[in-house]
Design a protein around this motif. Structure first.
Motif, PDB file in Angstrom:
ATOM      1  N   ARG A  34     140.584  56.535  44.890  1.00 54.67           N
ATOM      2  CA  ARG A  34     141.274  55.842  45.981  1.00 54.67           C
ATOM      3  C   ARG A  34     141.872  54.518  45.521  1.00 54.67           C
ATOM      4  N   GLY A  35     141.648  54.150  44.263  1.00 51.47           N
ATOM      5  CA  GLY A  35     142.285  52.957  43.716  1.00 51.47           C
ATOM      6  C   GLY A  35     141.376  51.765  43.486  1.00 51.47           C
ATOM      7  N   LEU A  36     140.103  51.855  43.834  1.00 48.14           N
ATOM      8  CA  LEU A  36     139.196  50.735  43.574  1.00 48.14           C
ATOM      9  C   LEU A  36     138.849  50.708  42.085  1.00 48.14           C
ATOM     10  N   THR A  37     138.712  49.506  41.527  1.00 44.65           N
ATOM     11  CA  THR A  37     138.413  49.389  40.099  1.00 44.65           C
ATOM     12  C   THR A  37     137.360  48.333  39.786  1.00 44.65           C
ATOM     13  N   ARG A  38     137.105  47.441  40.711  1.00 46.38           N
ATOM     14  CA  ARG A  38     136.260  46.285  40.387  1.00 46.38           C
ATOM     15  C   ARG A  38     134.889  46.365  41.049  1.00 46.38           C
ATOM     16  N   PHE A  39     133.925  45.773  40.348  1.00 47.26           N
ATOM     17  CA  PHE A  39     132.530  45.791  40.780  1.00 47.26           C
ATOM     18  C   PHE A  39     132.391  45.349  42.230  1.00 47.26           C
ATOM     19  N   ASP A  40     133.003  44.219  42.569  1.00 47.98           N
ATOM     20  CA  ASP A  40     132.850  43.704  43.935  1.00 47.98           C
ATOM     21  C   ASP A  40     133.487  44.630  44.975  1.00 47.98           C
ATOM     22  N   GLN A  41     134.547  45.337  44.601  1.00 48.68           N
ATOM     23  CA  GLN A  41     135.162  46.299  45.514  1.00 48.68           C
ATOM     24  C   GLN A  41     134.211  47.462  45.798  1.00 48.68           C
ATOM     25  N   GLU A  67     136.270  54.066  32.090  1.00 47.70           N
ATOM     26  CA  GLU A  67     136.442  53.135  30.977  1.00 47.70           C
ATOM     27  C   GLU A  67     136.252  51.723  31.524  1.00 47.70           C
ATOM     28  N   ARG A  68     135.462  50.937  30.835  1.00 49.64           N
ATOM     29  CA  ARG A  68     135.224  49.548  31.243  1.00 49.64           C
ATOM     30  C   ARG A  68     136.207  48.666  30.475  1.00 49.64           C
ATOM     31  N   ARG A  69     137.003  47.879  31.221  1.00 51.50           N
ATOM     32  CA  ARG A  69     138.029  47.045  30.588  1.00 51.50           C
ATOM     33  C   ARG A  69     137.938  45.623  31.134  1.00 51.50           C
ATOM     34  N   GLN A  70     137.924  44.662  30.222  1.00 49.69           N
ATOM     35  CA  GLN A  70     137.844  43.268  30.638  1.00 49.69           C
ATOM     36  C   GLN A  70     139.206  42.813  31.160  1.00 49.69           C
ATOM     37  N   TYR A  71     139.195  42.151  32.323  1.00 49.36           N
ATOM     38  CA  TYR A  71     140.444  41.644  32.887  1.00 49.36           C
ATOM     39  C   TYR A  71     140.446  40.125  33.006  1.00 49.36           C
ATOM     40  N   ARG A  72     139.286  39.472  32.764  1.00 55.01           N
ATOM     41  CA  ARG A  72     139.224  38.009  32.776  1.00 55.01           C
ATOM     42  C   ARG A  72     138.238  37.557  31.699  1.00 55.01           C
ATOM     43  N   GLN A  73     138.629  36.474  30.997  1.00 50.51           N
ATOM     44  CA  GLN A  73     137.783  35.955  29.915  1.00 50.51           C
ATOM     45  C   GLN A  73     136.663  35.052  30.431  1.00 50.51           C
ATOM     46  N   HIS A  74     137.019  34.052  31.267  1.00 54.81           N
ATOM     47  CA  HIS A  74     136.038  33.058  31.715  1.00 54.81           C
ATOM     48  C   HIS A  74     136.047  32.952  33.233  1.00 54.81           C
ATOM     49  N   PRO A  76     133.604  36.183  32.229  1.00 57.10           N
ATOM     50  CA  PRO A  76     134.000  37.560  31.905  1.00 57.10           C
ATOM     51  C   PRO A  76     133.907  38.468  33.131  1.00 57.10           C
ATOM     52  N   ARG A  77     134.978  39.187  33.386  1.00 54.42           N
ATOM     53  CA  ARG A  77     135.027  40.135  34.502  1.00 54.42           C
ATOM     54  C   ARG A  77     135.621  41.445  33.985  1.00 54.42           C
ATOM     55  N   TYR A  78     135.112  42.539  34.540  1.00 49.09           N
ATOM     56  CA  TYR A  78     135.520  43.866  34.073  1.00 49.09           C
ATOM     57  C   TYR A  78     135.984  44.721  35.238  1.00 49.09           C
ATOM     58  N   GLU A  79     136.863  45.650  34.916  1.00 50.31           N
ATOM     59  CA  GLU A  79     137.254  46.663  35.879  1.00 50.31           C
ATOM     60  C   GLU A  79     136.908  48.024  35.279  1.00 50.31           C
ATOM     61  N   TYR A  80     136.816  49.004  36.138  1.00 46.26           N
ATOM     62  CA  TYR A  80     136.424  50.351  35.735  1.00 46.26           C
ATOM     63  C   TYR A  80     137.549  51.301  36.100  1.00 46.26           C
ATOM     64  N   LEU A  81     138.103  51.929  35.076  1.00 46.42           N
ATOM     65  CA  LEU A  81     139.259  52.796  35.249  1.00 46.42           C
ATOM     66  C   LEU A  81     138.883  54.229  34.912  1.00 46.42           C
ATOM     67  N   LEU A  82     139.429  55.152  35.671  1.00 45.72           N
ATOM     68  CA  LEU A  82     139.178  56.560  35.405  1.00 45.72           C
ATOM     69  C   LEU A  82     139.794  56.977  34.080  1.00 45.72           C
ATOM     70  N   THR A  83     139.055  57.734  33.324  1.00 47.29           N
ATOM     71  CA  THR A  83     139.581  58.365  32.116  1.00 47.29           C
ATOM     72  C   THR A  83     140.183  59.706  32.528  1.00 47.29           C
ATOM     73  N   GLU A  84     140.704  60.442  31.581  1.00 47.69           N
ATOM     74  CA  GLU A  84     141.219  61.776  31.890  1.00 47.69           C
ATOM     75  C   GLU A  84     140.088  62.649  32.441  1.00 47.69           C
ATOM     76  N   ARG A  85     138.908  62.543  31.849  1.00 48.89           N
ATOM     77  CA  ARG A  85     137.757  63.301  32.335  1.00 48.89           C
ATOM     78  C   ARG A  85     137.426  62.909  33.779  1.00 48.89           C
ATOM     79  N   GLY A  86     137.494  61.632  34.076  1.00 46.32           N
ATOM     80  CA  GLY A  86     137.237  61.173  35.439  1.00 46.32           C
ATOM     81  C   GLY A  86     138.287  61.655  36.420  1.00 46.32           C
ATOM     82  N   ARG A  87     139.544  61.636  36.003  1.00 46.29           N
ATOM     83  CA  ARG A  87     140.616  62.127  36.876  1.00 46.29           C
ATOM     84  C   ARG A  87     140.479  63.626  37.128  1.00 46.29           C
ATOM     85  N   ASP A  88     139.961  64.355  36.132  1.00 50.56           N
ATOM     86  CA  ASP A  88     139.727  65.796  36.306  1.00 50.56           C
ATOM     87  C   ASP A  88     138.690  66.069  37.397  1.00 50.56           C
ATOM     88  N   PHE A  89     137.802  65.110  37.652  1.00 53.69           N
ATOM     89  CA  PHE A  89     136.772  65.289  38.673  1.00 53.69           C
ATOM     90  C   PHE A  89     137.371  65.284  40.075  1.00 53.69           C
TER      91      PHE A  89
END
Length: 131
Positions: A34-41, A67-74, A76-89
C-alpha cells in the motif's frame, strides 16, 4: 507457546509459513504494498509494539522480502522497501483479500470494493498522491 521449525519440511507451503506465517508479517507486507515504508508508519498503522515490529521487519529483511535502506544519516533512519520476492507476495495478499471479502464481507461492500487488485492499486495511488 514455542513454534515448531518448519525448515525440515519439503513443502512450499511450509517454507512460506516459516517466513510469513506470523500474522504481523503478512500485515507489514500488505502495508508495504500500500506504499508504507517507514518504521513509524507501520507502527502507527498497525498499533504494533516497537520490539515486535523490529523483529518482524528483520525477519522479512533476512528472508529477502524487504530491503532496509537508510534515508537519513543523523539520526540514522531507515525505510523498508519490497524486493522482487516481496512484490511477488502480492498475489497471496490479493487472494487473502478476495477470500476475506467473500467470506466475511458485506455483499454490497463487495460490489463497491471490487477485486483485491483494485484495492491494492487504489491504496498505492493514494500513497503516491500524498507524497
Amino acid at each position: 507457546m514455542r513454534r515448531k521449525c518448519l525448515d525440515d519440511q519439503d513443502c512450499p507451503v511450509a517454507c512460506t509459513m516459516q517466513v510469513v506465517g506470523e500474522w504481523w508479517s503478512i500485515l507489514i507486507v500488505r502495508d508495504c504494498l500500500r506504499g508504507l515504508t517507514r518504521f513509524d508508519q507501520f507502527q502507527k498503522n498497525l498499533a504494533i509494539s516497537p520490539n515486535m515490529l523490529a523483529r518482524r521487519l528483520q525477519t522479512l529483511v533476512d528472508a529477502g522480502l524487504l530491503e532496509r535502506r537508510q534515508y537519513r544519516q543523523h539520526p540514522p533512519r531507515y525505510e523498508y522497501l519490497l524486493t522482487e520476492r516481496g512484490r511477488d507476495f502480492r498475489i497471496v495478499i490479493a487472494a487473502m483479500y478476495d477470500w476475506g471479502l467473500r467470506n466475511f464481507g458485506d455483499p454490497v461492500q463487495q460490489l463497491r470494493q471490487g477485486s483485491a487488485d483494485d484495492y491494492l492499486q487504489e491504496r498505492i495511488q493514494e500513497q503516491n498522491e500524498e507524497t
